[in-house]
Structure formats: C-alpha cells, structure tokens
Design an enzyme around this catalytic site. Structure first.
Site, PDB file in Angstrom:
ATOM      1  N   SER A  70     -95.860   5.998 -70.062  1.00  8.70           N
ATOM      2  CA  SER A  70     -96.406   5.378 -71.374  1.00  8.70           C
ATOM      3  C   SER A  70     -96.582   3.477 -71.276  1.00  8.70           C
ATOM      4  CB  SER A  70     -95.315   5.430 -72.356  1.00  8.70           C
ATOM      5  OG  SER A  70     -95.342   5.951 -73.684  1.00  8.70           O
ATOM      6  N   SER A  90     -94.695   6.580 -79.093  1.00  4.56           N
ATOM      7  CA  SER A  90     -95.085   6.267 -78.293  1.00  4.56           C
ATOM      8  C   SER A  90     -95.860   7.930 -78.294  1.00  4.56           C
ATOM      9  CB  SER A  90     -94.556   6.437 -76.427  1.00  4.56           C
ATOM     10  OG  SER A  90     -94.025   4.642 -75.990  1.00  4.56           O
ATOM     11  N   LYS A 123     -99.638   7.858 -78.236  1.00  4.72           N
ATOM     12  CA  LYS A 123    -100.805   6.973 -77.292  1.00  4.72           C
ATOM     13  C   LYS A 123    -101.591   8.582 -77.294  1.00  4.72           C
ATOM     14  CE  LYS A 123     -97.904   3.717 -74.894  1.00  4.72           C
ATOM     15  NZ  LYS A 123     -96.995   3.807 -75.484  1.00  4.72           N
TER      16      LYS A 123
END
Length: 456
Positions: free
Chosen positions: A289, A101, A104
C-alpha cells in the site's frame, strides 16, 4: 257367499282407485312444460406466465451479527456472487464513503486503461542552454534509486541514478573537450507544478511517520530517509535531495552549481533510465500500500491524458479512465490516487461490483488481481486472518485500507463451497486498529457461507 262377494268387490274397487291415481299422475307429468336448464357463463381464463420463473435459492447462512460488531462502528458493505452478478449481501452499500487505500485499486485500473501495462516512467538528462550546463528532468518516477549498483531498495529492480550519471558523463565526454566540463546542474521538476505537492486533506503525520512523501516529479527512493525500509520518514525537499544524489553520482573532481529550472524543448538527450513497467509497479503499490507510488502514478495518468498532472484534474481523469471498463461512476468522488484523503467517496457496492471485473480479468485487470495481497501470505495481509479466521487464509485476495475516519477491506473470496465472491467492507468513524480483526472476521463469514449467504 255374500261375505265372499263383498271381499272380492272391495279388492277390485281398491285396485281401480289405485289405477286411477296412477293414470292421473302420468297425465299431470305429460302436461307440465319442460324445465329449461340455463347455459353456464364461462369464466375468463386465468393469466398464465409466458415463462416459468426460475427457482430462487433459499439462503440460510447469515453474517448479520458479524456486521453489527461494535468494533466496526458504522458498518457499510456489499457482497456479490462473481459468477452470476447477484448481490448476496448489502448494508448501506450505495452510500458513498471514504474507501481509504482500497482506492489504489481504482488508480491501478486507471493506469492500465490509460498508460497500458508496459508503460515506463523515465528520468532524463539533457543538455542545458548555457555552456557547461545539464538538466536533470524528472518525469514522475519515485522508484529512481540513489543506492549503489547491486544494492536493492524498497522498489526491486528500480533504475539507478548511478547508471544515469554514467551515461551522462560518457555522452558529454564524447562531444566535449577535457577543458569543457560540466559546471552546472539544473533540476527540472516541471512535469507538473512543483508547488502542487501536498493535498490539504492529508495528515502531515503521514509524512513525518514515513507513510507518504510530498508529490514532486523528481525524487529518489520515494524520498525515504532509509531507502530500504517501506515505512521511513520523508523529507521536505525531494527535488534538492535528488539533485544532491545525482551530483554525487557524477563523481566530478570539481564543484558544480545546482539550481531549479526547466529544460528546453528538443534539447539533446545525454542519458535516460526507465522504471519497471506499470504491470510491475502496480504490485509494488498494492502489496505494501505504497502511498507515494499511488500518487505519482495518478499524476502521470493525468499528465499523459492532457490533465496537466494536477491534483485537481484527478476528479475527472480517474473516473473517465474507469468508465472504459463499462462501469457507471456516478456517485464516485476521486480526490487523490492513494486514498489518503477522506474526501474520496466510493460506495461499497461500486467497489464490490468493480471487483467482479477484476476477478474476471476484464480489460487486463487480471494484473490487478494478481498484484493484490493474499490473506495470510503476502503484502499488507501477510499477518492477518489469524486464529479462527485462519480458515480463510489463501482464499482471500484483497486490498486493505485505513485512515483516521475509516478502515476498509475489498477484494475477492473463493468461498468454501467454491463460489467466487467479491466484496467491499467499510468500518466508518474514528475506528481503532482492532476494527481490522472485525473486518477479517466478517470476510471469513462470507467465506464459510459461500452462495448460501443470506441478506438477512
């Protein structure tokens, strides 16, 4: 007398002998040719540097032992002095690996570059092509909420389906007689293909356990079973669920039919609601997240960049957007917008260097810096950096990440000596949850070392 004369003779004779020797020696010296002293050959001048090399600091603080923590399995990482750009620490930093993640951050940067901080995603209702029909048009906003007015869901300040329904009824009634009611609702999720909703590299458990929804341009509340819980099981038909919620919000006293289709170009608009601007949505994506928000933002980036909103387009669209920040994306592979895919490949060195731009706020990236979790204080780092690592609480701003094949952490550290550092640390392999503690520990290590961090 003879004896005295003999002595005098001997003295005078001896003096004459010595005088002769002295005169002979002088003549010999005058006759000898003078000795020639050779002229020395000059040595070539030694090369002198045109500039004096600057002094190099001898760094003595090491995190090498922390990088070998067995909980990290195969470790890769890089640390950069954000002020000078100098790489202070590197372990397989140029090897591309799944960032989870942490990706991102790149999705957010691409959104700022392509869409701009004030871009808002909209959901509209337009007139249908047949009498009594209206079309609910989704345009990629997962935050649209079916909760009643005054009740907040996961996405604070999200647009309400009830407001859209109220606008629709008011506009319809203003131009239609009482005997010409709404009888049909068409659900339009063709902003990108409704079939392009799930990447085969994603684990289906992400959906059933509540971390990720299917990616359709029309949905409400991120398709959560409980709109007020970030982690909540997701359904298998976000489009129909959104349609049912909209029909209920219309509060009609008669039945209506519901089908899927596409709005006609230029159809009169009956109502519209908009999401929070991108600069707000980025915090809503990065702090917890949020995978669904990451994917939807990526698809909107593609759609607004003539990529059609397809998942296949992201591999070219996202790196092209990142290149506007002056970075070389060679070696970077993008598969999705959330980081859930293990097919995403980003070298830790690239991420650490990109974080330098985030730190400096280049090109509006200060929005990302201010939207990331803070160790011990917010988001997915609120409960981390405990025990001996608590010394770094408040000093680490970073994005967390984990999938089955990696656990990651990347961001910015204000070190104990005041040096700003950027870093990216990956624990690669079938890592367990305790790898996060090891990641926190090595991050605390660079916090303590600061500019004294050694690469040995």
């Amino acid at each position: 007398m003879f004896s005295a004369l003999a002595v005098i003779f001997m003295i005078l004779g001896t003096g004459a002998v010595f005088a002769g020797i002295a005169v002979g020696s002088a003549d010999a010296i005058e006759a000898a040719p003078p000795t020639q002293t050779p002229t020395p050959t000059p040595e070539p001048p030694r090369p002198v540097p045109t500039e004096v090399a600057p002094a190099v600091a001898l760094r003595t603080c090491s995190v090498a032992a922390l990088a070998k923590d067995p909980r990290l399995l195969k470790f890769a990482g890089a640390v950069v002095n954000a002020s000078s750009g100098e790489v202070l620490f590197d372990r397989a930093g140029d090897v591309a690996a799944p960032p989870a993640s942490v990706l991102k951050v790149l999705t957010g940067a691409a959104a700022l570059s392509t869409l701009g901080p004030n871009f808002q995603m909209s959901t509209r209702v337009v007139a249908g092509s047949t009498p009594g029909s209206i079309v609910l048009v989704g345009r990629g906003d997962p935050t649209l909420s079916a909760l009643p007015a005054g009740v907040e869901g996961v996405y604070k300040g999200a647009p309400k389906l009830a407001d859209l329904a109220a606008q629709t009824i008011a506009t319809w009634n203003a131009s239609h007689a009482a005997d010409d009611p709404i009888t049909s609702v068409i659900l339009d999720s063709t902003y990108w293909s409704p079939a392009d909703k799930w990447d085969p590299s994603w684990e289906r458990s992400e959906q059933t356990e509540g971390y990720h929804s299917e990616v359709t341009a029309l949905m409400v509340d991120g398709d959560r079973a409980n709109p007020q819980r970030s982690t909540s099981p997701r359904g298998t038909d976000p489009i129909t669920k959104a349609g049912n919620a909209f029909v209920a919000a219309l509060n009609l006293d008669h039945a209506v039919t519901m089908t899927t289709g596409a709005a006609l170009s230029g159809a009169p608009m009956l109502g519209e609601v908009k999401s929070q601007p991108i600069k707000v949505l980025l915090a809503q994506m990065l702090l917890p997240s949020d995978n669904t928000l990451g994917e939807m933002i990526a698809r909107v980036i593609s759609r607004e960049s003539n990529g059609g909103g397809t998942s296949a387009s992201l591999g070219a669209i996202i790196p092209a957007a990142l290149a506007t920040f002056g970075v070389d994306t060679t070696g970077v592979t993008i598969r999705d917008g959330s980081g859930l895919s293990d097919k995403n490949l980003v070298p830790p060195s690239f991420m650490a260097k990109f974080m330098v731009k985030v730190f400096s706020g280049e090109g509006g990236l200060s929005i990302l810096r201010d939207s990331m979790p803070v160790a011990g204080k917010s988001g997915s780092l609120a409960s981390r950096f405990s025990g001996a690592n608590s010394v770094a609480r408040g000093a680490v701003i970073a994005k967390t990440g984990w999938i089955k094949s990696s656990r990651t952490l990347a961001g910015i550290v204000t070190a104990a000596d005041g040096t700003p550092l950027t870093f990216a640390f990956y624990a690669l392999g079938p890592v367990r949850s305790d790898a996060t503690i090891a990641l926190d520990t090595i991050t605390t290590g660079i916090f303590r070392c600061g500019n004294n961090l050694s690469n040995i």
